[in-house]
Design a protein around this motif. Sequence first.
Motif, PDB file in Angstrom:
ATOM      1  N   GLY A 117       0.785  -1.224   0.000  1.00 29.06           N
ATOM      2  CA  GLY A 117       0.000   0.000   0.000  1.00 29.06           C
ATOM      3  C   GLY A 117       0.817   1.274   0.000  1.00 29.06           C
ATOM      4  N   VAL A 118       2.049   1.204   0.488  1.00 28.64           N
ATOM      5  CA  VAL A 118       2.880   2.410   0.558  1.00 28.64           C
ATOM      6  C   VAL A 118       3.189   2.934  -0.835  1.00 28.64           C
ATOM      7  CG1 VAL A 118       5.144   3.302   1.216  1.00 28.64           C
ATOM      8  CG2 VAL A 118       3.877   1.821   2.785  1.00 28.64           C
ATOM      9  N   LEU A 119       3.526   2.050  -1.752  1.00 34.42           N
ATOM     10  CA  LEU A 119       3.910   2.474  -3.101  1.00 34.42           C
ATOM     11  C   LEU A 119       2.739   3.094  -3.866  1.00 34.42           C
ATOM     12  CD1 LEU A 119       6.150   2.654  -5.182  1.00 34.42           C
ATOM     13  CD2 LEU A 119       5.613   0.319  -5.871  1.00 34.42           C
ATOM     14  N   PRO A 120       1.551   2.473  -3.910  1.00 29.75           N
ATOM     15  CA  PRO A 120       0.428   3.139  -4.579  1.00 29.75           C
ATOM     16  C   PRO A 120       0.062   4.486  -3.965  1.00 29.75           C
ATOM     17  CG  PRO A 120      -0.054   0.814  -4.292  1.00 29.75           C
ATOM     18  CD  PRO A 120       1.201   1.088  -3.522  1.00 29.75           C
ATOM     19  N   ARG A 121       0.211   4.608  -2.641  1.00 37.74           N
ATOM     20  CA  ARG A 121      -0.100   5.890  -2.011  1.00 37.74           C
ATOM     21  C   ARG A 121       0.760   7.006  -2.614  1.00 37.74           C
ATOM     22  NH1 ARG A 121       0.947   6.474   4.320  1.00 37.74           N
ATOM     23  NH2 ARG A 121       3.091   6.312   3.577  1.00 37.74           N
ATOM     24  N   GLU A 122       2.066   6.760  -2.744  1.00 37.08           N
ATOM     25  CA  GLU A 122       2.949   7.770  -3.325  1.00 37.08           C
ATOM     26  C   GLU A 122       2.702   7.917  -4.823  1.00 37.08           C
ATOM     27  OE1 GLU A 122       5.816  10.776  -3.442  1.00 37.08           O
ATOM     28  OE2 GLU A 122       4.751   9.865  -1.750  1.00 37.08           O
ATOM     29  N   ALA A 123       2.415   6.794  -5.505  1.00 45.99           N
ATOM     30  CA  ALA A 123       2.159   6.849  -6.944  1.00 45.99           C
ATOM     31  C   ALA A 123       0.931   7.710  -7.243  1.00 45.99           C
ATOM     32  CB  ALA A 123       1.977   5.441  -7.499  1.00 45.99           C
ATOM     33  N   TRP A 124      -0.152   7.524  -6.487  1.00 45.45           N
ATOM     34  CA  TRP A 124      -1.356   8.334  -6.674  1.00 45.45           C
ATOM     35  C   TRP A 124      -1.041   9.815  -6.444  1.00 45.45           C
ATOM     36  CZ3 TRP A 124      -5.926   7.312  -8.787  1.00 45.45           C
ATOM     37  CH2 TRP A 124      -6.391   5.998  -8.836  1.00 45.45           C
ATOM     38  N   ALA A 125      -0.254  10.100  -5.399  1.00 46.43           N
ATOM     39  CA  ALA A 125       0.057  11.495  -5.082  1.00 46.43           C
ATOM     40  C   ALA A 125       0.888  12.141  -6.190  1.00 46.43           C
ATOM     41  CB  ALA A 125       0.800  11.575  -3.751  1.00 46.43           C
ATOM     42  N   LEU A 126       1.890  11.435  -6.687  1.00 39.55           N
ATOM     43  CA  LEU A 126       2.723  11.979  -7.762  1.00 39.55           C
ATOM     44  C   LEU A 126       1.897  12.227  -9.023  1.00 39.55           C
ATOM     45  CD1 LEU A 126       5.874   9.721  -7.283  1.00 39.55           C
ATOM     46  CD2 LEU A 126       5.736  12.178  -6.820  1.00 39.55           C
ATOM     47  N   TYR A 127       0.969  11.312  -9.297  1.00 43.82           N
ATOM     48  CA  TYR A 127       0.106  11.483 -10.464  1.00 43.82           C
ATOM     49  C   TYR A 127      -0.834  12.667 -10.276  1.00 43.82           C
ATOM     50  CZ  TYR A 127      -3.484  10.461 -13.955  1.00 43.82           C
ATOM     51  OH  TYR A 127      -4.375  10.549 -14.997  1.00 43.82           O
ATOM     52  N   GLU A 128      -1.443  12.753  -9.092  1.00 40.15           N
ATOM     53  CA  GLU A 128      -2.380  13.835  -8.825  1.00 40.15           C
ATOM     54  C   GLU A 128      -1.693  15.194  -8.917  1.00 40.15           C
ATOM     55  OE1 GLU A 128      -5.934  14.769  -5.658  1.00 40.15           O
ATOM     56  OE2 GLU A 128      -4.136  13.772  -4.906  1.00 40.15           O
ATOM     57  N   GLU A 129      -0.435  15.259  -8.495  1.00 45.41           N
ATOM     58  CA  GLU A 129       0.293  16.524  -8.491  1.00 45.41           C
ATOM     59  C   GLU A 129       0.931  16.849  -9.846  1.00 45.41           C
ATOM     60  OE1 GLU A 129       2.877  15.690  -5.248  1.00 45.41           O
ATOM     61  OE2 GLU A 129       1.271  15.864  -3.751  1.00 45.41           O
ATOM     62  N   GLY A 130       0.730  15.958 -10.810  1.00 46.15           N
ATOM     63  CA  GLY A 130       1.158  16.248 -12.172  1.00 46.15           C
ATOM     64  C   GLY A 130       2.618  16.022 -12.467  1.00 46.15           C
ATOM     65  N   TYR A 131       3.301  15.212 -11.671  1.00 45.68           N
ATOM     66  CA  TYR A 131       4.722  14.976 -11.909  1.00 45.68           C
ATOM     67  C   TYR A 131       4.973  13.976 -13.041  1.00 45.68           C
ATOM     68  CZ  TYR A 131       5.902  17.525  -7.660  1.00 45.68           C
ATOM     69  OH  TYR A 131       6.051  18.502  -6.715  1.00 45.68           O
ATOM     70  N   CYS A 132       4.062  13.009 -13.199  1.00 47.54           N
ATOM     71  CA  CYS A 132       4.290  11.935 -14.165  1.00 47.54           C
ATOM     72  C   CYS A 132       2.963  11.389 -14.675  1.00 47.54           C
ATOM     73  CB  CYS A 132       5.054  10.775 -13.520  1.00 47.54           C
ATOM     74  SG  CYS A 132       6.842  10.850 -13.644  1.00 47.54           S
ATOM     75  N   SER A 133       3.015  10.810 -15.852  1.00 48.88           N
ATOM     76  CA  SER A 133       1.867  10.057 -16.357  1.00 48.88           C
ATOM     77  C   SER A 133       1.815   8.696 -15.668  1.00 48.88           C
ATOM     78  CB  SER A 133       1.993   9.850 -17.863  1.00 48.88           C
ATOM     79  OG  SER A 133       3.089   8.989 -18.148  1.00 48.88           O
ATOM     80  N   LEU A 134       0.679   8.023 -15.783  1.00 46.69           N
ATOM     81  CA  LEU A 134       0.572   6.671 -15.230  1.00 46.69           C
ATOM     82  C   LEU A 134       1.606   5.743 -15.862  1.00 46.69           C
ATOM     83  CD1 LEU A 134      -3.283   6.004 -15.046  1.00 46.69           C
ATOM     84  CD2 LEU A 134      -1.785   6.886 -13.260  1.00 46.69           C
ATOM     85  N   ASP A 135       1.764   5.831 -17.179  1.00 39.77           N
ATOM     86  CA  ASP A 135       2.707   4.947 -17.868  1.00 39.77           C
ATOM     87  C   ASP A 135       4.133   5.159 -17.380  1.00 39.77           C
ATOM     88  OD1 ASP A 135       0.748   3.713 -19.334  1.00 39.77           O
ATOM     89  OD2 ASP A 135       1.139   4.817 -21.196  1.00 39.77           O
ATOM     90  N   ASP A 136       4.521   6.425 -17.140  1.00 42.11           N
ATOM     91  CA  ASP A 136       5.882   6.684 -16.695  1.00 42.11           C
ATOM     92  C   ASP A 136       6.098   6.233 -15.248  1.00 42.11           C
ATOM     93  OD1 ASP A 136       6.733   7.642 -19.103  1.00 42.11           O
ATOM     94  OD2 ASP A 136       6.585   9.762 -18.578  1.00 42.11           O
ATOM     95  N   ILE A 137       5.084   6.384 -14.417  1.00 40.95           N
ATOM     96  CA  ILE A 137       5.203   5.875 -13.053  1.00 40.95           C
ATOM     97  C   ILE A 137       5.329   4.352 -13.076  1.00 40.95           C
ATOM     98  CG2 ILE A 137       3.978   5.584 -10.864  1.00 40.95           C
ATOM     99  CD1 ILE A 137       2.828   8.424 -11.325  1.00 40.95           C
ATOM    100  N   ASP A 138       4.485   3.702 -13.883  1.00 44.69           N
ATOM    101  CA  ASP A 138       4.572   2.241 -13.992  1.00 44.69           C
ATOM    102  C   ASP A 138       5.935   1.799 -14.510  1.00 44.69           C
ATOM    103  OD1 ASP A 138       2.074   1.811 -12.974  1.00 44.69           O
ATOM    104  OD2 ASP A 138       1.136   1.262 -14.869  1.00 44.69           O
ATOM    105  N   ALA A 139       6.466   2.511 -15.508  1.00 44.53           N
ATOM    106  CA  ALA A 139       7.767   2.144 -16.071  1.00 44.53           C
ATOM    107  C   ALA A 139       8.888   2.299 -15.054  1.00 44.53           C
ATOM    108  CB  ALA A 139       8.062   2.987 -17.308  1.00 44.53           C
ATOM    109  N   THR A 140       8.767   3.275 -14.164  1.00 45.34           N
ATOM    110  CA  THR A 140       9.777   3.450 -13.118  1.00 45.34           C
ATOM    111  C   THR A 140       9.896   2.199 -12.255  1.00 45.34           C
ATOM    112  OG1 THR A 140       9.313   5.828 -13.048  1.00 45.34           O
ATOM    113  CG2 THR A 140      10.459   4.888 -11.153  1.00 45.34           C
ATOM    114  N   ILE A 141       8.759   1.544 -12.034  1.00 50.11           N
ATOM    115  CA  ILE A 141       8.791   0.304 -11.255  1.00 50.11           C
ATOM    116  C   ILE A 141       9.180  -0.888 -12.125  1.00 50.11           C
ATOM    117  CG2 ILE A 141       7.441  -1.247  -9.788  1.00 50.11           C
ATOM    118  CD1 ILE A 141       8.027   1.583  -8.625  1.00 50.11           C
TER     119      ILE A 141
END
Length: 314
Positions: free
Chosen positions: A197-221
């Motif tokens: 749960g820790v990772l999705p929490r940060e992933a949602w926040a980064l996406y909401e704040e406009g830092y990355c697209s979903l695809d780029d966040i997924d690719a980081t992992i």
Amino acid sequence: MENSGDRPIAIIGAGLVGMGWAIVFARAGRKVQVHDASADLLADLPDRLETALADLADHGLIGDPAPIAARITIAGSLAEALRGAVYVQESILERVDVKRALYAEMAPLLAPDAHVGSSSSGIPSSEFTAGLSIAPRCLVAHPVNPPYLLSVVELVPAEWTLPEAVDSVHALMQAVGQHPIRIARELRGFVLNRLQGVLPREAWALYEEGYCSLDDIDATISKGLGPRWAFMGPFETIDLNAPGGIADYAHRLGALYRDIAAERSEHAPWSADLIARADAERRASLPLDKLADRCVWRDQRLMAFAAHKKTQPE
């Protein structure tokens, strides 16, 4: 239980998780009796098993599927499924009232030495076994789905679970090729989902704040952190990421992670607008009618990886 290899295993719940457990036990040579309140799930279980076992055979993870399938029988009633069973793996709907009703029904039907593990993803067993005669023989045995490809099983006792019940289920899981993890006491979400749960929490926040697209966040992992995590946990990862090991890593980067954590001291719920935006982006990448196909792709990749790991030292 360790010396009861000739007695059957009961699987209650024939969905994805229940079917996965049936494969785990039958693959290890155990007789399995599967029951579900849904006649439809029971009716299509043989076809689903045939497909999964054929895929496993194609990847070299099992030999002939036929003997494994032959060890799995469909029980038309709960009593039939529990008859003679030394262990029960419950994998029904994740709702306290539904589980509680099942456990109350199972109580007079269980063998005196049988233990019950629940596939519950986050509900502690104390919430659905309290006051039942079988409560001391019950615990959570939470798998990662599908359990025949991902071996970790969280063993979580309630305060009244007998130590010998935990020991017995631990030994059984090891005997059938799973990797049981002992959790000392109950906590909501257990260990796996709290870490997950820790990772999705940060992933949602980064996406909401406009830092990355979903695809780029997924690719980081998938192309960054994920490959390492496939064979190392977080502590070994950081231990190998500094010349002086874990203490050196903590000295170098502890302050950075403290500052990052401080930024997220309050976690806002995912808003309806945020979920809708993420869903639209995902559906643009993967239409909903292709979701099931992508699940098959995921399982095929997991099988290929499991086959690779069999050739590698731990």
